[in-house]
Design a protein around this motif. Structure first.
Motif, short mmCIF file in Angstrom:
data_model
loop_
_atom_site.label_atom_id
_atom_site.label_comp_id
_atom_site.label_asym_id
_atom_site.label_seq_id
_atom_site.Cartn_x
_atom_site.Cartn_y
_atom_site.Cartn_z
N SER A 47 0.80 -1.13 0.03
CA SER A 47 0.07 0.12 0.15
C SER A 47 0.97 1.35 -0.01
O SER A 47 0.70 2.13 -0.56
CB SER A 47 -0.77 -0.01 1.20
OG SER A 47 -0.31 0.13 2.30
N VAL A 50 2.00 1.86 -3.22
CA VAL A 50 0.87 2.45 -4.34
C VAL A 50 1.11 4.13 -4.01
O VAL A 50 1.18 5.04 -4.88
CB VAL A 50 -0.28 2.13 -3.91
CG1 VAL A 50 -1.25 2.90 -4.88
CG2 VAL A 50 -0.38 0.57 -4.53
N SER A 51 0.96 4.48 -2.65
CA SER A 51 0.69 6.03 -2.29
C SER A 51 2.10 6.72 -2.47
O SER A 51 2.12 7.87 -2.54
CB SER A 51 0.43 5.91 -0.70
OG SER A 51 1.30 5.39 -0.07
N THR A 258 -9.18 6.58 -8.18
CA THR A 258 -7.86 6.30 -7.93
C THR A 258 -7.55 4.47 -7.50
O THR A 258 -6.89 3.75 -7.89
CB THR A 258 -7.09 7.06 -6.97
OG1 THR A 258 -7.03 8.32 -7.21
CG2 THR A 258 -5.72 6.66 -6.42
N SER A 262 -5.90 1.51 -9.43
CA SER A 262 -4.72 0.96 -8.60
C SER A 262 -4.84 -0.46 -8.17
O SER A 262 -4.26 -1.23 -7.83
CB SER A 262 -4.20 1.80 -7.53
OG SER A 262 -3.69 3.09 -7.82
N SER A 393 -5.05 6.19 -1.57
CA SER A 393 -4.30 5.02 -1.72
C SER A 393 -3.77 4.32 -0.48
O SER A 393 -3.91 2.90 -0.27
CB SER A 393 -3.24 5.21 -2.66
OG SER A 393 -3.40 5.85 -3.76
#
Length: 473
Positions: A47, A50-51, A258, A262, A393
Motif C-alpha cells: 500500500s 502505491v501511495s 484512484t 490501482s 491509496s
C-alpha cells in the motif's frame, strides 16, 4: 491544416501515457509482488508502494515552478520525461521493496511535472475552438498507458511490464525535438519573431496576424497584472477559479478512480463471476479508452458543464450499484443471481467518468486560470491532486479491512454528490471562449464593479513574464 498542431499535442501528451502507465501499474503487479519471494513485499509495504507516487506528485509541481518560466514548457517536459525514465529503470531492475519506493516516488515527480506543464502547453498551442478537444487528449493518452498495463500486465512478469516505463520516455525524447515552444512563452519573453515562427508552424500558414495580435493583447493584459501567490489568494476572481478547480479535482479523485485504477484487479477478485478478474480489468480499461477518445469529438460541441455534471450524476448511480452489491455480499446474501452487476457497474462507471471527470476536468484547469497566475493555480491544483491520491491509496486498504469495501464506495458516492451540487451552482461555461473572455466572466461575477482594461504594455522582462513565479511571495 491541423497536422502540426495535432502532432505537437500528441507528442506532448505521450507524457500522460507514462503517467497513466504508472497509475495502473499496481493493479497488475501488486498481486504478483505479494506472492514473489525474490523481492519480498508485505501488504503494508504494497500500500505504501502505491501511495509513494502521490508523495512524489506533491514535490514535482514545486520543482517545475523553477523551470517552466525560466526555461520554458518544452524544456520542462523533457526534464519530466528524464525523471520518468529513471523511475522506469528502477522499477524494472528492482532488488528490494525500497527500490519500488524510490521508483514510485520518482514516477510521482514526473507526474508532477507532466500535470503542470502539459495543460499549459496544450492551452497555449490550441485554437480557442479546438482547445477542449486537444486538452482531452491528456485523458486519452493517460488511459492508453493504463490500458497497456491492464492488457499485458497479467501475462508477463513485473520486470518485463516495467520495461515499458523505460520505452515510453525514450519515445517522447525522440519526438520532442520536432515540436515548438509555445508562442505565448516566446511573446512573454519578448521574442516576437520566435513567437510568430512557432504560431506559423502550428497553424501551417503565414496568415496569423489576427491570432498573433490576440496573443499579444492577452500578454499585454497579464503583464499589467503580474501574478504572485498573494494575487491568486486575495483577488476574488482568481480565488474563485482556484476553489472551483479544487472542487472539481476533489470530485475526480474522491469518485474512487484512484482506487479502481490501482486496485482494480483486487476489487474484481472479490466478485463471484464467471469472468476472470484479469479479463474484466482489460474490458474496463479498453472501454474507458474508447469513451475518452469519443469525447474528444464532441467536447467542444456539448460544452464543459453538461459533460461534467452528467458525468458526476451517472458516476454516482454506478458507484451506488457497486456499493449495494458489496453490501449485500458482506451481509451474507446470495448474490449469485446478480454476479454480472459489479463488472457492468464498473465498466459503466468508467464510461461516465471518462465522459466528463476524466478529461473535461483538465480542459477546465487549462482554461480557467488567467495567464499571470496560471502557474501558481496549476501547481496548487496538482499538489492537491497528489495529496488526495496518496491519502486515498493509503487509507483504502484500511477501510476495506476494517469496515468493508461497500463502505468505501458509499463514501465515494456521498463525496461526489456534494461536489456535484457545488459544481452545478458555481462553475461557469468556458467552452469556445478565449482566455480573456473567461477571465472577464469570472471577474465580472466576482467584482461586478471592476472594469478590467489593460494599461499600455510595459517592457517584457524576466521579472514580469506572463507566468513569472515570484518565489518571495
Amino acid at each position: 491544416m491541423l497536422a502540426p498542431q495535432i502532432f505537437a499535442a500528441v507528442t506532448s501528451t505521450v507524457l500522460e501515457a507514462i503517467t497513466g502507465f504508472h497509475i495502473g501499474w499496481p493493479s497488475s503487479t501488486l498481486p504478483k509482488l505479494l506472492e514473489d519471494t525474490s523481492v519480498p513485499v508485505t501488504q503494508d509495504q504494497a500500500s505504501l508502494i502505491v501511495s509513494m507516487m502521490g508523495l512524489g506528485g506533491m514535490i514535482g509541481p514545486i520543482c517545475v515552478a523553477l523551470t517552466v518560466d525560466k526555461w520554458g514548457r518544452k524544456t520542462s517536459m523533457i526534464l519530466g520525461a528524464i525523471i520518468s525514465l529513471i523511475a522506469g529503470i528502477m522499477t524494472t531492475f528492482a532488488r528490494s521493496y525500497w527500490w519500488y519506493y524510490v521508483a514510485r516516488f520518482a514516477s510521482g515527480l514526473g507526474m508532477g511535472f507532466t500535470s503542470v506543464v502539459i495543460p499549459m502547453y496544450l492551452g497555449e498551442i490550441a485554437q480557442d475552438t479546438r482547445r477542449g478537444g486537444l486538452s482531452i487528449l491528456m485523458a486519452v493518452l493517460s488511459n492508453s498507458g493504463t490500458v497497456l498495463v491492464y492488457c499485458v500486465g497479467p501475462w508477463i512478469s513485473v520486470s518485463v511490464l516495467s520495461a515499458f516505463g523505460i520505452l515510453m520516455p525514450l519515445v517522447f525524447l525522440l519526438l520532442v525535438p520536432w515540436i515548438p515552444e509555445t508562442p505565448y512563452f516566446y511573446t512573454m519573453k519578448g521574442k516576437p519573431e520566435l513567437a510568430r515562427k512557432s504560431l506559423e508552424f502550428l497553424r501551417s500558414t503565414t496568415d496569423i496576424g489576427e491570432e498573433m495580435e490576440k496573443i499579444e493583447k492577452n500578454v499585454e493584459f497579464d503583464l499589467q497584472h503580474v501574478g504572485t501567490l498573494k494575487t491568486l489568494l486575495t483577488d476574488r476572481g482568481n480565488r474563485k477559479a482556484l476553489l472551483l478547480t479544487l472542487v472539481i479535482i476533489s470530485a475526480q479523485q474522491l469518485s474512487g478512480i484512484t482506487v479502481i485504477a490501482s486496485y482494480g484487479t483486487t476489487i474484481l477478485n472479490e466478485v463471484d463471476s464467471d469472468i476472470s478478474s484479469s479479463t474484466a480489468i482489460i474490458i474496463t480499461g479498453v472501454v474507458q479508452l474508447v469513451v475518452s477518445i469519443l469525447v474528444t469529438f464532441f467536447a467542444d460541441k456539448i460544452g464543459r458543464r453538461p459533460l461534467l455534471l452528467g458525468s458526476m450524476f451517472f458516476s454516482m448511480v454506478f458507484l451506488t450499484a457497486l456499493a449495494v452489491y458489496f453490501h449485500l455480499q458482506a451481509n451474507g446474501n446470495d448474490v449469485s443471481g446478480i454476479s454480472w452487476l459489479p463488472a457492468t457497474a464498473l465498466v459503466s462507471f468508467l464510461c461516465a467518468f471518462s465522459a466528463g471527470l476524466g478529461g473535461v476536468t483538465r480542459s477546465v484547469i487549462s482554461e480557467i486560470f488567467s495567464c499571470n497566475i496560471k502557474a501558481y493555480g496549476t501547481i496548487i491544483t496538482v499538489i492537491w491532486t497528489s495529496v488526495l491520491f496518496a491519502v486515498i491509496s493509503q487509507l483504502y486498504p484500511n477501510v476495506v479491512n476494517n469496515y468493508g469495501i461497500h463502505i468505501a464506495f458509499y463514501g465515494f458516492t456521498i463525496c461526489l454528490a456534494i461536489f456535484s451540487i457545488i459544481t452545478f451552482f458555481y462553475l461557469p461555461e468556458t467552452n469556445r471562449k478565449s482566455f480573456g473572455e473567461i477571465q472577464l466572466m469570472l471577474h465580472k461575477r466576482s467584482e461586478s464593479k471592476q472594469i478590467m482594461q489593460p494599461d499600455p504594455t510595459p517592457e517584457c522582462t524576466r521579472s514580469n513574464s506572463v507566468y513569472c513565479i515570484d518565489i518571495k511571495n
